[in-house]
Design a protein around this motif. Structure first.
Motif, short mmCIF file in Angstrom:
data_model
loop_
_atom_site.label_atom_id
_atom_site.label_comp_id
_atom_site.label_asym_id
_atom_site.label_seq_id
_atom_site.Cartn_x
_atom_site.Cartn_y
_atom_site.Cartn_z
N ALA A 1 6.78 9.60 -3.67
CA ALA A 1 7.51 9.37 -2.42
C ALA A 1 7.97 10.67 -1.79
CB ALA A 1 8.71 8.46 -2.67
N ARG A 2 8.31 11.66 -2.61
CA ARG A 2 8.80 12.94 -2.09
C ARG A 2 7.68 13.95 -1.87
NH1 ARG A 2 13.36 11.43 -5.27
NH2 ARG A 2 12.37 12.18 -7.19
N ALA A 61 18.34 6.93 -2.63
CA ALA A 61 17.97 6.52 -1.28
C ALA A 61 16.69 5.70 -1.28
CB ALA A 61 17.81 7.76 -0.40
N ILE A 62 15.70 6.13 -2.05
CA ILE A 62 14.44 5.39 -2.13
C ILE A 62 14.69 3.98 -2.62
CG2 ILE A 62 12.21 5.27 -3.30
CD1 ILE A 62 12.29 8.39 -3.33
N ASP A 63 15.49 3.85 -3.68
CA ASP A 63 15.82 2.51 -4.19
C ASP A 63 16.52 1.67 -3.12
OD1 ASP A 63 14.73 2.92 -6.71
OD2 ASP A 63 16.62 3.61 -7.59
N THR A 95 0.82 -1.21 0.00
CA THR A 95 0.00 0.00 0.00
C THR A 95 0.84 1.25 0.00
OG1 THR A 95 -1.77 -1.14 1.20
CG2 THR A 95 -1.82 1.26 1.24
N TRP A 96 1.98 1.24 0.71
CA TRP A 96 2.80 2.45 0.84
C TRP A 96 4.16 2.32 0.16
CZ3 TRP A 96 2.28 5.08 6.31
CH2 TRP A 96 0.94 5.39 6.54
N TRP A 106 5.70 4.04 -3.48
CA TRP A 106 6.78 5.03 -3.34
C TRP A 106 8.01 4.62 -4.13
CZ3 TRP A 106 6.34 5.57 2.71
CH2 TRP A 106 5.20 6.34 3.02
N LEU A 107 8.31 3.34 -4.12
CA LEU A 107 9.46 2.86 -4.89
C LEU A 107 9.21 3.03 -6.38
CD1 LEU A 107 12.19 1.35 -5.03
CD2 LEU A 107 10.90 -0.80 -4.98
#
Length: 323
Positions: free
Chosen positions: A200-201, A221-223, A188-189, A193-194
């Motif tokens: 995500a931002r 960073a997200i990755d 769900t989250w 975002w990925l």
């Protein structure tokens, strides 16, 4: 971010089918940022323990410092601090059980008490006795348990925004825990975002919730944070187990032990955090047996240590000079 907003976000993501069409501009990142991520991956090591194969990064030499990250991040959160502090300490930043790149042993608990035991096993395997502990978010909760269970292993404690006895878990975690009970939090989250770094931002993403700079967290960073967590049903289940383990306050009743602690403790708190209240910093200051006071950090949210590594390094070096 208030609980109502978290619930609205969860509901919106589940119900919406427009995420796939949510435009996300390509973010290439600066050469320095891309090189930073590559170097960090290259420096990751693994230690086989009874708890599993623990991922960690180590830099520097001499007396050791232990860096404990937040949820749902990993040791990459501390990259800036490690770079600045490795001339002064042997800096060790592990990935917690259930997060990051650590490979958890079958049937192993990922609850805070198990995290403490894992850290002791890791330090023993690395030949490390005493450490200066730096903790953020749920890593701060683990740090508090660590110093009360193993005070002989700790020289000093630096805490940023984190759980405290009367705010663990914070209200903002309750929808995360509820979705984790349903096995839905990651999909769900984290997965959206990925897949969509702009989301995500956004104010509805981890960036708006936990970072002050609207350009954070970076694509790299997200990755780094979310790729391992969505990689398989097993990894998703571990993330959910991590969140659920925070439901029954792991810090309940810890106050008496914290008051008895003689570990020099510095509290450095981002005052724009919407997850943990400033009352948590005040609680730690009056409860820790050897508090060295609070530093209020303006324009800083929960994960400000990633954005303000110079500040973390400054406070850590001042604290380390007292021991």
């Amino acid at each position: 971010m208030q609980r109502r907003a978290f619930l609205q976000l969860a509901t919106g993501l589940v119900a919406s089918s427009v995420l796939a069409g949510y435009a996300s501009p390509l973010w290439a990142g600066t050469k320095e940022q891309i090189g930073e991520a590559k170097r960090f991956r290259a420096s990751r090591r693994y230690m086989q323990t009874s708890f599993g194969r623990i991922a960690y990064v180590e830099r520097g030499s001499g007396e050791a410092a232990l860096f404990l990250h937040g949820f749902p991040l990993n040791s990459f959160q501390w990259r800036g601090a490690l770079e600045r502090l490795s001339p002064y300490r042997r800096c060790i930043a592990p990935d917690f059980l259930g997060l990051g790149y650590t490979e958890v042993a079958p049937g192993q608990s990922v609850a805070p008490d198990a995290q403490v035991a894992m850290l002791i096993a890791l330090l023993d395997a690395l030949g490390v006795g005493r450490v200066d502990v730096v903790g953020s978010d749920s890593g701060g909760a683990v740090a508090q348990l660590f110093i009360t269970k193993h005070p002989e292993r700790v020289r000093s404690l630096l805490l940023t925004n984190c759980d405290t006895e009367h705010e663990s878990p914070p209200a903002a975690m309750k929808p995360v825990i509820a979705l984790s009970h349903e096995g839905k939090f990651v999909d769900t989250w984290l997965a959206p975002w990925l897949a969509n770094k702009t989301l995500a931002r956004s104010p509805q993403g981890i960036g708006g919730m936990c970072f002050a700079d609207p350009t954070d967290p970076t694509d790299e960073a997200i990755d780094c944070y979310f790729t391992p967590l969505v990689s398989s049903p097993h990894r998703k289940a571990l993330v959910h187990a991590y969140a659920i383990a925070l439901e029954n306050n792991p810090l309940a009743g810890i106050g008496a032990a914290l008051r008895q602690s003689r570990v020099p403790t510095r509290i450095v708190w981002g005052i724009d955090d919407t997850i943990f209240s400033f009352a948590g910093a005040e609680y730690l200051d009056r409860t820790m047996g050897r508090s060295l006071g609070i530093r209020r950090v303006p324009n800083a949210k929960l994960f400000y240590p990633e954005e303000r590594p110079d500040l973390i390094a400054e406070e850590a070096r001042k604290l380390w000079k007292t021991v």
